[in-house]
Structure formats: C-alpha cells, structure tokens
Design a protein around this motif. Structure first.
Motif, PDB file in Angstrom:
ATOM      1  N   SER A   1     -21.862 -58.314  39.798  1.00 21.00           N
ATOM      2  CA  SER A   1     -20.447 -58.663  39.859  1.00 21.00           C
ATOM      3  C   SER A   1     -19.871 -58.096  41.147  1.00 21.00           C
ATOM      4  O   SER A   1     -20.463 -57.211  41.767  1.00 21.00           O
ATOM      5  CB  SER A   1     -19.689 -58.121  38.644  1.00 21.00           C
ATOM      6  OG  SER A   1     -19.751 -56.709  38.625  1.00 21.00           O
ATOM      7  N   GLU A   2     -18.719 -58.602  41.542  1.00 22.97           N
ATOM      8  CA  GLU A   2     -18.056 -58.122  42.748  1.00 22.97           C
ATOM      9  C   GLU A   2     -16.982 -57.120  42.382  1.00 22.97           C
ATOM     10  O   GLU A   2     -16.243 -57.304  41.410  1.00 22.97           O
ATOM     11  CB  GLU A   2     -17.434 -59.292  43.521  1.00 22.97           C
ATOM     12  CG  GLU A   2     -18.444 -60.189  44.193  1.00 22.97           C
ATOM     13  CD  GLU A   2     -17.782 -61.236  45.091  1.00 22.97           C
ATOM     14  OE1 GLU A   2     -16.534 -61.216  45.192  1.00 22.97           O
ATOM     15  OE2 GLU A   2     -18.507 -62.056  45.665  1.00 22.97           O
ATOM     16  N   ASP A   3     -16.912 -56.029  43.158  1.00 21.46           N
ATOM     17  CA  ASP A   3     -15.862 -55.048  42.928  1.00 21.46           C
ATOM     18  C   ASP A   3     -14.576 -55.495  43.618  1.00 21.46           C
ATOM     19  O   ASP A   3     -14.490 -56.604  44.161  1.00 21.46           O
ATOM     20  CB  ASP A   3     -16.303 -53.651  43.390  1.00 21.46           C
ATOM     21  CG  ASP A   3     -16.606 -53.597  44.882  1.00 21.46           C
ATOM     22  OD1 ASP A   3     -16.179 -54.497  45.621  1.00 21.46           O
ATOM     23  OD2 ASP A   3     -17.265 -52.636  45.314  1.00 21.46           O
TER      24      ASP A   3
ATOM     25  N   ASP B   1     -24.630 -55.403  34.583  1.00 20.04           N
ATOM     26  CA  ASP B   1     -25.264 -54.929  33.343  1.00 20.04           C
ATOM     27  C   ASP B   1     -26.612 -54.277  33.609  1.00 20.04           C
ATOM     28  O   ASP B   1     -27.013 -53.356  32.890  1.00 20.04           O
ATOM     29  CB  ASP B   1     -25.444 -56.089  32.357  1.00 20.04           C
ATOM     30  CG  ASP B   1     -24.131 -56.508  31.722  1.00 20.04           C
ATOM     31  OD1 ASP B   1     -23.329 -55.613  31.398  1.00 20.04           O
ATOM     32  OD2 ASP B   1     -23.896 -57.722  31.566  1.00 20.04           O
ATOM     33  N   LEU B   2     -27.315 -54.755  34.607  1.00 18.42           N
ATOM     34  CA  LEU B   2     -28.620 -54.175  34.934  1.00 18.42           C
ATOM     35  C   LEU B   2     -28.428 -52.804  35.576  1.00 18.42           C
ATOM     36  O   LEU B   2     -27.583 -52.633  36.451  1.00 18.42           O
ATOM     37  CB  LEU B   2     -29.384 -55.087  35.886  1.00 18.42           C
ATOM     38  CG  LEU B   2     -30.784 -54.608  36.287  1.00 18.42           C
ATOM     39  CD1 LEU B   2     -31.716 -54.623  35.080  1.00 18.42           C
ATOM     40  CD2 LEU B   2     -31.338 -55.473  37.404  1.00 18.42           C
ATOM     41  N   GLN B   3     -29.206 -51.830  35.126  1.00 13.83           N
ATOM     42  CA  GLN B   3     -29.210 -50.501  35.710  1.00 13.83           C
ATOM     43  C   GLN B   3     -30.571 -50.259  36.353  1.00 13.83           C
ATOM     44  O   GLN B   3     -31.596 -50.661  35.808  1.00 13.83           O
ATOM     45  CB  GLN B   3     -28.960 -49.436  34.643  1.00 13.83           C
ATOM     46  CG  GLN B   3     -27.624 -49.566  33.938  1.00 13.83           C
ATOM     47  CD  GLN B   3     -27.435 -48.439  32.950  1.00 13.83           C
ATOM     48  OE1 GLN B   3     -27.112 -47.319  33.312  1.00 13.83           O
ATOM     49  NE2 GLN B   3     -27.653 -48.726  31.676  1.00 13.83           N
ATOM     50  N   ALA B   4     -30.573 -49.590  37.491  1.00 17.25           N
ATOM     51  CA  ALA B   4     -31.809 -49.313  38.208  1.00 17.25           C
ATOM     52  C   ALA B   4     -31.848 -47.847  38.598  1.00 17.25           C
ATOM     53  O   ALA B   4     -30.819 -47.245  38.921  1.00 17.25           O
ATOM     54  CB  ALA B   4     -31.913 -50.186  39.457  1.00 17.25           C
ATOM     55  N   ALA B   5     -33.041 -47.265  38.556  1.00 16.53           N
ATOM     56  CA  ALA B   5     -33.216 -45.864  38.930  1.00 16.53           C
ATOM     57  C   ALA B   5     -34.627 -45.666  39.455  1.00 16.53           C
ATOM     58  O   ALA B   5     -35.536 -46.437  39.145  1.00 16.53           O
ATOM     59  CB  ALA B   5     -32.963 -44.941  37.738  1.00 16.53           C
TER      60      ALA B   5
ATOM     61  N   GLY C   1     -27.356 -50.917  43.647  1.00 15.01           N
ATOM     62  CA  GLY C   1     -27.728 -51.812  44.721  1.00 15.01           C
ATOM     63  C   GLY C   1     -26.974 -51.544  46.008  1.00 15.01           C
ATOM     64  O   GLY C   1     -27.341 -52.050  47.067  1.00 15.01           O
ATOM     65  N   VAL C   2     -25.915 -50.723  45.925  1.00 14.89           N
ATOM     66  CA  VAL C   2     -25.121 -50.361  47.098  1.00 14.89           C
ATOM     67  C   VAL C   2     -25.064 -48.843  47.247  1.00 14.89           C
ATOM     68  O   VAL C   2     -25.449 -48.282  48.268  1.00 14.89           O
ATOM     69  CB  VAL C   2     -23.688 -50.939  47.008  1.00 14.89           C
ATOM     70  CG1 VAL C   2     -22.858 -50.517  48.224  1.00 14.89           C
ATOM     71  CG2 VAL C   2     -23.729 -52.457  46.888  1.00 14.89           C
ATOM     72  N   ASP C   3     -24.577 -48.175  46.212  1.00 14.84           N
ATOM     73  CA  ASP C   3     -24.460 -46.714  46.221  1.00 14.84           C
ATOM     74  C   ASP C   3     -25.554 -46.088  45.356  1.00 14.84           C
ATOM     75  O   ASP C   3     -26.028 -46.694  44.397  1.00 14.84           O
ATOM     76  CB  ASP C   3     -23.088 -46.275  45.707  1.00 14.84           C
ATOM     77  CG  ASP C   3     -21.956 -46.743  46.613  1.00 14.84           C
ATOM     78  OD1 ASP C   3     -22.158 -46.743  47.842  1.00 14.84           O
ATOM     79  OD2 ASP C   3     -20.897 -47.118  46.085  1.00 14.84           O
ATOM     80  N   THR C   4     -25.904 -44.856  45.702  1.00 16.92           N
ATOM     81  CA  THR C   4     -26.912 -44.098  44.958  1.00 16.92           C
ATOM     82  C   THR C   4     -26.274 -42.830  44.419  1.00 16.92           C
ATOM     83  O   THR C   4     -25.491 -42.179  45.116  1.00 16.92           O
ATOM     84  CB  THR C   4     -28.114 -43.759  45.859  1.00 16.92           C
ATOM     85  OG1 THR C   4     -28.676 -44.977  46.351  1.00 16.92           O
ATOM     86  CG2 THR C   4     -29.175 -42.995  45.092  1.00 16.92           C
ATOM     87  N   SER C   5     -26.613 -42.477  43.179  1.00 18.97           N
ATOM     88  CA  SER C   5     -26.022 -41.309  42.532  1.00 18.97           C
ATOM     89  C   SER C   5     -26.618 -40.008  43.065  1.00 18.97           C
ATOM     90  O   SER C   5     -27.609 -40.014  43.798  1.00 18.97           O
ATOM     91  CB  SER C   5     -26.265 -41.378  41.019  1.00 18.97           C
ATOM     92  OG  SER C   5     -27.637 -41.134  40.744  1.00 18.97           O
TER      93      SER C   5
END
Length: 199
Positions: free
Chosen positions: A145-147, A156-160, A184-188
């Motif tokens: 989705s676009e912010d 909905d998809l989470q990646a780590a 996909g843009v920022d990393t925790s």
C-alpha cells in the motif's frame, strides 16, 4: 437463577511443509511453508510474530491487545517470525501464511575457556535466515500500500532477516537470534530472541 452457557464454533485447517537440503558434510538449507485458515461463526484468530518458548518475550505495545475470551482459549501463535513481537497488530487474522528459509552452518566446533568462567562450548551451530509472514481476514489481503507520502510499502506481508546460533545443552537447544524487520523501505532496530526447544 440461570447460567449462560458459552460456546465457540469454528473450523480450522492448517498445512506445514518442510524440506531440508544437505549442502555438504556440515552445511544445510532448511525451508518451511506453513499456512492455515479458520471459519465458522467464531473463527479462530492467528497471531504471526515471535518464536516458540521465547524466554525474553515481548508483547506488542507491552500489552495483550485483546479482551475476547476466544482469543485467550482458541487463538494460535504462528511462529517463528523473527522480526515481530507476540500479538503484532499487522500479523492478526483468520488466515495466515508463513515462509522460513534458513542456511545452517558450523560456527564453533570446540571452545574451552579457563578464565573468568570455565566454560566449554562444543558444536555451536550458526544460522542465516529470512522469514516472510502474513495474517489477514477473509479476502482482504493486500500485499503493498502507499503511505501518505506516496511511498509503496509492504502492507499485510511482513518480512524479516537475521542471524543466530544454536547451542546443544544435552536435552534442550538454546537459540539466540538477532532479526531486523523491513517494510521494503525502512528497516527496524534489531530484535533479540532467546528461546529453548527443538530446531
């Protein structure tokens, strides 16, 4: 005086497929796909996030975000998703899918220390991993989705991704993992997981 009888009606179907590839004498690749759905008048809810037998466990916003009696008795944690906490808001729904990819290798074959503590470590295994997970309601899955600024991110998809080690304690496996989640843009910031149990 009457008593109210509480009941819950639902059906749940799950599938768990695993494949292990030997890449040499001490190296291997582990793949796992886990998916499920629940339906009925009171469907079961799934929470994607965390690891099994998590010693230093963390809850999203430091609280259990539900007061539904169904969630306490019938909800299910879908693990491991290293990069999330228990009760992740984005990882909640009546359908779920989880993919784990892990490269396993020998890290410490034998290490004996004399000071300050006489510790011996043997056959400590290392792991590099990627986890992809999602939970959603019915057919409302949205991949991205676009912010507000027009940047497209995972929805909905989470990646780590991350790394860790596993030490065999004889009857249990001590696992330590460090993971970073990304949209996909920022990393925790890194999340740290200590857990006990089987590989």
């Amino acid at each position: 005086d009457t008593k109210e009888i509480w009941s819950s009606e639902f059906f749940t179907a799950k599938a768990d497929v695993r494949q292990y590839f030997r890449l040499g004498r001490d190296y291997s690749w582990a793949s796992r796909v886990n998916a499920g759905l629940s339906g009925g008048p009171n469907p079961q809810r799934f929470f994607v996030g965390g690891v099994s037998n998590w010693i230093n466990r963390r809850f999203e916003n430091d609280q259990i975000p539900t007061d539904e009696i169904n969630d306490f008795y019938f909800s299910s944690f879908v693990t491991p998703f290293r990069g999330g906490n228990y009760f992740e808001k984005r990882g909640t729904g009546t359908r779920f899918a989880l993919v784990n990819e892990e490269f396993r290798f020998p890290m410490i074959r034998y290490l004996q220390m004399g000071w300050p503590l006489p510790i011996t470590l043997a056959d400590v295994r290392g792991a590099l991993f990627t986890d992809l997970g999602a939970a959603w309601y019915d057919d409302a899955f949205r991949l991205t989705s676009e912010d507000e600024e027009g940047t497209r991110r995972l929805h909905d998809l989470q990646a780590a991704y991350g790394f860790g080690w596993r030490a065999n304690l004889g009857f249990l496996l001590l696992r330590w993992d460090v993971a970073w989640s990304t949209d996909g843009v920022d990393t925790s910031k890194p999340l740290y997981y200590f857990s006990l149990g089987a590989e």
